[in-house]
Enzyme design. Structure first.
Site, mmCIF file in Angstrom:
data_model
loop_
_atom_site.group_PDB
_atom_site.id
_atom_site.type_symbol
_atom_site.label_atom_id
_atom_site.label_comp_id
_atom_site.label_asym_id
_atom_site.label_seq_id
_atom_site.Cartn_x
_atom_site.Cartn_y
_atom_site.Cartn_z
ATOM 1 N N HIS A 1 36.170 34.373 37.627
ATOM 2 C CA HIS A 1 37.427 35.053 37.309
ATOM 3 C C HIS A 1 38.153 34.346 36.156
ATOM 4 O O HIS A 1 38.251 34.917 35.080
ATOM 5 C CB HIS A 1 38.343 35.199 38.527
ATOM 6 N N HIS B 1 35.484 29.812 42.492
ATOM 7 C CA HIS B 1 36.596 30.701 42.155
ATOM 8 C C HIS B 1 37.688 29.872 41.481
ATOM 9 O O HIS B 1 38.119 28.843 42.031
ATOM 10 C CB HIS B 1 37.184 31.334 43.422
ATOM 11 N N ASP C 1 30.964 41.078 42.325
ATOM 12 C CA ASP C 1 31.983 40.536 43.225
ATOM 13 C C ASP C 1 32.120 41.344 44.515
ATOM 14 O O ASP C 1 31.290 41.261 45.406
ATOM 15 C CB ASP C 1 33.301 40.426 42.474
ATOM 16 N N HIS D 1 29.419 39.113 46.462
ATOM 17 C CA HIS D 1 29.623 38.941 47.898
ATOM 18 C C HIS D 1 29.028 40.195 48.541
ATOM 19 O O HIS D 1 29.715 41.209 48.712
ATOM 20 C CB HIS D 1 31.105 38.842 48.254
ATOM 21 N N HIS E 1 34.362 26.723 47.269
ATOM 22 C CA HIS E 1 34.964 28.055 47.184
ATOM 23 C C HIS E 1 36.098 28.126 46.165
ATOM 24 O O HIS E 1 36.113 28.991 45.286
ATOM 25 C CB HIS E 1 35.481 28.492 48.560
ATOM 26 N N GLN F 1 30.594 42.493 51.345
ATOM 27 C CA GLN F 1 31.791 43.278 51.065
ATOM 28 C C GLN F 1 31.473 44.733 50.696
ATOM 29 O O GLN F 1 32.387 45.557 50.611
ATOM 30 C CB GLN F 1 32.628 42.585 49.991
ATOM 31 N N HIS G 1 27.757 36.948 40.122
ATOM 32 C CA HIS G 1 28.697 36.708 41.224
ATOM 33 C C HIS G 1 28.746 37.922 42.150
ATOM 34 O O HIS G 1 29.222 38.992 41.775
ATOM 35 C CB HIS G 1 30.099 36.421 40.678
ATOM 36 N N ARG H 1 42.594 41.148 51.125
ATOM 37 C CA ARG H 1 41.802 40.110 51.785
ATOM 38 C C ARG H 1 41.866 40.249 53.305
ATOM 39 O O ARG H 1 40.867 40.032 54.007
ATOM 40 C CB ARG H 1 42.300 38.729 51.348
#
Length: 457
Positions: free
Chosen positions: A268, A231, A319, A58, A204, A61, A56, A84
């Site tokens: 998660h 998620h 993540d 992203h 998502h 980020q 996992h 966020r």
């Protein structure tokens, strides 16, 4: 044929000494006594383990690392939701070339940490004005190009995203994530697959999608045999909103809809009740824990012991890229439980020996990640598997002085990135003696993006 002769190999929960690994065509063709007559590359004082699998990520980020570690003015507290808001700024600002540069930086760090395959949970799809690129897959292909440049394998988990919450339209901050309908998401998956991209589907979250979208995406994934990632129960607010909209908690909803199975990964899966844990176990589903991110965001602790006892498979993800440290993720799955329960060795298998706990955690970082992404050819050192290999320096200061039976515990509980010396991905060495050949240009390109995005020298 390439033949590697390490001090030992670790795979599928076993340590083997005195064996060689022969590689041909990117695959392992032999594990055992060195083949007669061929050249052998001796890896003195090296432990060979399978390439780590990051289930996992992203990648974009990586651009906000270090920029969210303070309390925002006017707030009594900070949490996932305030973090966020800061993440959204980077998401809105990055252009296609910048997305590629930032992703390449993240994937480079992964390679240096021993990761040879990654599941990219990709939801940065469209221009910031809400339009569409001339090539609607522009950003997905940029991420794929970044992984290819570094040399790691990528499963593009194409995300469907529709709303800010039940009955709420997307905010201006989310406009780059949002597809017009489920058909747009599925069309993107089909296009990417036709272009040779290894794909999966990622509704998502129950918060970001109406139930009909989730059903349609799950049905498509089942029909095509694709991994399905989502998620799930990262935050208590998500559960409250799901109860308000559906009268069920997230995992209860997914179970009712028949979505849970061995191809499903709950990312998660922190705030679960006993019934939800049992449902994930019965389905032999995967749970992707992201302990470094979950600790950083104050999300909570994955109930890993109960999940494993129920029959779920555990994988790890980096993540938010706050730190790309898969060995730390492995040990912290256990360490978080120790803090919570005031006990040690919480995940140690019943009746296991001195290395059983470390073996379990390392298997999650290799085989568990491969299972989550549908990569049956990865996560192990065996004939027929991809030649994804990591050479660990047994004399690295973080793990030196250990005897053979504690090599794996030392690596899992104390190993630093400096111990990762060489990495092969499908038989090609992408890290040699701790260096990747694209480090300098990748860092320079990334630094230019950071100066443009955040200012400074």
């Amino acid at each position: 044929m390439l033949v590697l002769q390490p001090e030992a190999i670790w795979s599928e929960g076993r340590l083997q000494t005195g064996v060689a690994v022969a590689i041909e065509g990117g695959r392992i063709v032999h594990v055992g006594a060195p083949p007669a007559g061929g050249p052998v590359v001796e890896l003195r004082r090296r432990l060979l383990i399978p390439g780590l699998v990051n289930a996992h990520s992203h990648a974009f980020q990586r651009a906000i690392r270090g920029r969210t570690e303070s309390r925002q003015p006017g707030r009594e507290s900070d949490d996932f939701w305030s973090w966020r808001e800061q993440m959204y700024r980077a998401a809105l600002e990055l252009g296609p070339e910048e997305v590629e540069a930032v992703s390449r930086m993240a994937f480079l760090e992964m390679a240096l940490a021993g990761i040879t395959a990654v599941g990219e949970f990709h939801y940065l799809h469209h221009p910031a004005d809400g339009g569409r690129y001339a090539d609607p897959d522009e950003l997905a292909l940029r991420v794929c190009a970044a992984a290819e440049a570094v040399g790691i394998d990528l499963v593009l988990l194409r995300v469907g995203y529709a709303r800010a919450g039940a009955g709420q339209p997307p905010t201006p901050w989310q406009i780059r994530f949002v597809d017009r309908d489920a058909e747009e998401t599925l069309s993107a998956v089909e296009r990417l697959a036709s272009r040779g991209v290894r794909v999966g589907l990622a509704p998502h979250s129950v918060r970001a999608l109406p139930l009909p979208w989730i059903r349609e995406m799950a049905d498509y994934a089942r029909e095509k045999g694709l991994p399905l990632h989502m998620h799930v129960s990262e935050q208590p607010r998500e559960i409250e909103e799901c109860l308000a909209e559906h009268g069920l908690r997230p995992v209860e909803l997914l179970e009712r809809e028949g979505i849970l199975d061995a191809r499903f990964t709950a990312v998660h899966a922190i705030h679960l009740n006993e019934r939800e844990i049992e449902a994930l176990g019965r389905a032999e589903a995967n749970v992707c824990a992201c302990p470094t991110t979950e600790r950083n965001l104050g999300d909570g602790i994955v109930p890993a012991l109960e999940l494993q006892q129920a029959g779920a498979s555990i994988a790890f993800g980096t993540d938010s890229q706050v730190e790309i440290a898969p060995l730390q993720d492995a040990r912290c799955l256990e360490y978080h439980l120790r803090l919570d329960r005031l006990q040690r060795a919480v995940l140690h298998p019943a009746g296991g020996g001195a290395s059983a706990l470390a073996d379990r955690l390392l298997r999650s970082a290799t085989e568990g990640g491969a299972r989550s992404l549908g990569l049956s050819e990865k996560g192990r050192i065996a004939p027929g598997a991809d030649a994804d290999l990591v050479a660990v320096d047994l004399d690295d200061p973080s793990i030196c002085g250990a005897e053979a039976e504690t090599w794996v515990p030392n690596l899992v509980f104390s190993g630093e990135r400096t111990a990762i010396r060489d990495v092969w991905a499908r038989g090609r060495r992408i890290v040699e003696d701790g260096r990747h050949p694209k480090t300098e240009e990748t860092v320079a390109d990334f630094a230019r993006v950071m100066r443009r995005l955040w200012g400074g020298a």
